[in-house]
Design a protein around this motif. Structure first.
Motif, PDB file in Angstrom:
ATOM      1  N   VAL A 475       0.841  -1.195   0.000  1.00 60.02           N
ATOM      2  CA  VAL A 475       0.000   0.000   0.000  1.00 60.02           C
ATOM      3  C   VAL A 475       0.880   1.251   0.000  1.00 60.02           C
ATOM      4  CG1 VAL A 475      -1.787   1.291   1.211  1.00 60.02           C
ATOM      5  CG2 VAL A 475      -1.834  -1.226   1.212  1.00 60.02           C
ATOM      6  N   ALA A 476       0.644   2.137  -0.957  1.00 55.45           N
ATOM      7  CA  ALA A 476       1.351   3.417  -1.029  1.00 55.45           C
ATOM      8  C   ALA A 476       0.395   4.535  -0.657  1.00 55.45           C
ATOM      9  CB  ALA A 476       1.897   3.642  -2.437  1.00 55.45           C
ATOM     10  N   LEU A 477       0.944   5.712  -0.366  1.00 52.27           N
ATOM     11  CA  LEU A 477       0.096   6.867  -0.094  1.00 52.27           C
ATOM     12  C   LEU A 477      -0.686   7.243  -1.346  1.00 52.27           C
ATOM     13  CD1 LEU A 477       2.214   9.404   2.009  1.00 52.27           C
ATOM     14  CD2 LEU A 477       0.148   8.215   2.724  1.00 52.27           C
ATOM     15  N   ASP A 478      -1.931   7.591  -1.173  1.00 50.05           N
ATOM     16  CA  ASP A 478      -2.740   8.069  -2.284  1.00 50.05           C
ATOM     17  C   ASP A 478      -2.079   9.325  -2.864  1.00 50.05           C
ATOM     18  OD1 ASP A 478      -4.881   9.537  -3.736  1.00 50.05           O
ATOM     19  OD2 ASP A 478      -6.129   7.893  -3.028  1.00 50.05           O
ATOM     20  N   SER A 479      -1.956   9.369  -4.188  1.00 50.07           N
ATOM     21  CA  SER A 479      -1.256  10.485  -4.839  1.00 50.07           C
ATOM     22  C   SER A 479      -1.946  11.821  -4.632  1.00 50.07           C
ATOM     23  CB  SER A 479      -1.126  10.204  -6.346  1.00 50.07           C
ATOM     24  OG  SER A 479      -2.410  10.078  -6.934  1.00 50.07           O
ATOM     25  N   ARG A 480      -3.199  11.812  -4.163  1.00 48.69           N
ATOM     26  CA  ARG A 480      -3.917  13.074  -3.961  1.00 48.69           C
ATOM     27  C   ARG A 480      -3.522  13.778  -2.663  1.00 48.69           C
ATOM     28  NH1 ARG A 480      -9.872  10.810  -4.513  1.00 48.69           N
ATOM     29  NH2 ARG A 480      -8.792   9.039  -3.528  1.00 48.69           N
TER      30      ARG A 480
END
Length: 630
Positions: A475-480
């Motif tokens: 899981v990566a940080l949401d790009s928003r």
């Protein structure tokens, strides 16, 4: 041919710049006025200038060293600029085919220039390859005698040691030929170098330097446009010639007697220039370029009158229908328009490096951003670009890997150039700091999804480890998310209270840190909901945790040791649940946590991380993402 790095020595206020790596596309030299940015660019330009400019020892050698250094040698032979290059696969294949062997190491070679004007090439010989190549030219009988030697020295010793009397079965002529071949290997290598230069010498990039452009006049005499070529930006007429070429026409066509032909050319030029210029100039999208031709009757000595035509450049505002002469527009627009014309003359040339000294200074901050887009989308696609600036609007926060800091430390050290943002003079870092502040301010009014963290270290950890998690299919940080460092836990409540009523905010904080009571108090004051305050110990399961505790102890100590040249091991640390406090207890003092984060920023691409570290950051990313409103 790839331009990899450059090094300036004893040029203007630079004694030793250090090795400066360049990016494949764009490199930005940042520093205050008089830091040495222009000097570095000028020295690099002189390595292989587009126009035959010679170095000037008296003007360019550091003044405070000139008299002393003259007493110790010939300064004309000082190599003030050197650059590292590497060949691509096709060029290497071409050379090896021409040479019949890999005689040199092509992955990295150096080109320099001295104050005498000499350009010198330094290639490292691959002795093993040369020895193998020479062995292949010996007779089979001689090859058996010398054995499988791997260096030139060993080959020479083996051949020179052959005693013809001891090898009656070997033809004496073969032995003599072998000795002559190896004796002449230096000549062979020199000849090979001549061949190398013949094959790739012309591929060495030409450097175009733009320091200041003579802007186009509002009225151009078409008779002058056809004058002899001049250096780019050297005169208004040169820029006018480039402008006409950019529009795909000629001065002759624009001055045609036939009205319809002339009018058709002018309209085509106007439309083309409007499309090209306003693709990048966004300050007033309602402007359009209008080209007109005027005539003037000039008396001659014999009493006759001839028509001399002038090209008028006008700008029309579609909102008002009003037009005025190009020379009456803002200095920023005149510079931008003239630059576009001047550069177009070299856009399609191969093997060039574009050097821009303080570009776009006359432009508004947002217009400078437009010019950055021009650099990325137009210039850098054709040629590598190196530019200098002290404007925060010319620093791309999304591409800090392109930035090099230029700092003048004064005699005897002089000006130095570094990739690390560790300048002693805060003025040298001001453009970066201002650019960061501008980027944060912009984000407050652009995006609704804001993640407030304590400091820039948290920003680095989250950004880099999100990339690592993504690469590992975690899981990566949401790009928003827009990550906003607040300057410390005690600043978070004030920060949130200022922007909270308008934007959605999630807060990430260390647990049990100074100011924690104020942070948790935000929930009571209804600045944020309880679900939007995330503490580091929610991931680690420990009572107290910092963001550093999301790394395994081994991974964090690896970063710490690389930062401070230490050799700490997990067994060296005492008990506790916060790795930062355990390290400080061991070394007996506090340390700068930000330097460890900077090490991660610089070296993450070459590092491996444990499953524990990746899982922790992946879990944190999931907790943060879950707070984002749909």
């Amino acid at each position: 041919m790839q331009f990899k790095s450059f090094h300036v020595r004893k040029f203007r206020n630079i004694v030793d710049s250090g090795q400066v790596k360049v990016s494949e596309s764009v490199t930005c030299l940042v520093g205050k006025n008089e830091a040495g940015k222009s000097g570095a660019l000028e020295a690099l330009y002189l390595l292989n200038p587009a126009y035959k400019v010679k170095p000037d020892l008296e003007k360019q050698y550091p003044r405070w060293l000139l008299a002393k250094d003259r007493r110790s040698g010939d300064l004309s032979e000082v190599e003030f600029i050197s650059a590292e290059f590497a060949l691509d696969a096709d060029e290497i294949a071409e050379l090896e085919e021409a040479l019949g062997s890999k005689i040199f190491k092509y992955d990295s070679f150096r080109v320099t220039r001295s104050y005498s004007g000499k350009q010198l090439w330094y290639l490292s010989a691959d002795e093993g390859a040369i020895a193998a190549h020479l062995r292949g030219q010996l007779s089979k009988d001689v090859q058996k005698i010398v054995g499988k030697v791997s260096t030139l020295k060993a080959l020479a010793e083996a051949i020179n040691g052959i005693d013809a009397a001891a090898h009656e079965d070997v033809d004496g002529g073969e032995i003599k030929a072998a000795k002559q071949l190896v004796t002449k290997h230096n000549l062979l290598t020199a000849s090979a170098f001549d061949l190398v230069y013949g094959v790739i010498g012309e591929k060495l990039p030409t450097f175009f330097r733009f320091t200041g452009y003579n802007t186009l006049p509002g009225r151009i005499d078409l008779r002058e446009v056809t004058a002899a070529d001049e250096e780019p930006g050297n005169s208004a007429m040169q820029t006018a010639r480039a402008l006409i070429a950019l529009a795909g026409t000629t001065a002759k066509q624009l001055s045609a007697d036939d009205y319809e032909q002339r009018r058709g050319e002018m309209e085509a030029v106007s439309i083309d220039l409007t499309n090209q210029v306003f693709d990048y100039w966004k300050q007033n999208p309602d402007l359009e370029v209008s080209i007109d031709v005027d005539k003037e009757e000039i008396p001659q000595h014999n009493g006759t009158r001839v028509a001399a035509r002038f090209l008028d450049i006008r700008l029309r505002d579609r909102r008002t229908g009003y037009s005025n002469n190009f020379s009456q527009r803002s200095s920023g627009f005149q510079w931008f328009f003239s630059f576009l014309a001047a550069f177009s003359e070299f856009e399609n040339k191969e093997s060039t490096v574009v050097l821009l000294d303080e570009p776009a200074l006359a432009l508004h901050g947002r217009a400078q951003a437009d010019f950055l887009r021009f650099i990325n989308e137009r210039l850098a696609l054709a040629s590598p670009v190196i530019y200098t600036t002290h404007s925060p609007f010319m620093v791309e926060m999304g591409h800090l890997e392109r930035v090099r800091i230029v700092e003048d430390r004064g005699p005897p050290e002089g000006s130095v150039i570094s990739e690390d943002a560790l300048a002693n003079d805060p003025d040298s870092l001001f453009p970066l700091q201002a650019a960061l502040g501008y980027d944060i301010a912009q984000s407050l009014f652009i995006g609704p999804n804001n993640l407030v963290v304590e400091g820039t270290s948290d920003f680095i950890y989250l950004t880099i480890m999100s990339q690592v998690a993504s690469q590992k299919k975690k899981v990566a940080l949401d790009s928003r998310w827009r990550i906003l460092p607040s300057g410390g836990a005690t600043n978070i409540p004030t920060f949130v209270s200022l922007v909270g009523p308008h934007l959605d905010i999630t807060v990430l904080a260390d647990s049990d840190t100074q100011g924690m009571q104020r942070v948790t108090g935000m929930i009571e004051k209804k600045l944020i909901t309880g679900t939007r305050l995330i503490l580091a110990n929610e991931v680690t399961g420990q009572k107290n945790s910092d963001i550093e505790d999301l790394f395994s102890v081994e991974d964090y100590l690896s970063l710490y040791n690389d930062t401070f040249k230490a050799k700490l091991k997990p067994a060296d640390l005492g008990p506790g649940d916060r790795v930062v406090k355990r390290i400080e207890a061991k070394i007996g003092k506090a340390y700068d946590h930000g330097e460890v984060a900077e090490t991660l920023l610089r070296t993450h691409q070459g590092r491996t991380f444990s499953d524990e570290t990746i899982e922790n950051f992946s879990k944190l990313n999931g907790l943060i993402n879950a707070t984002m409103k749909a």
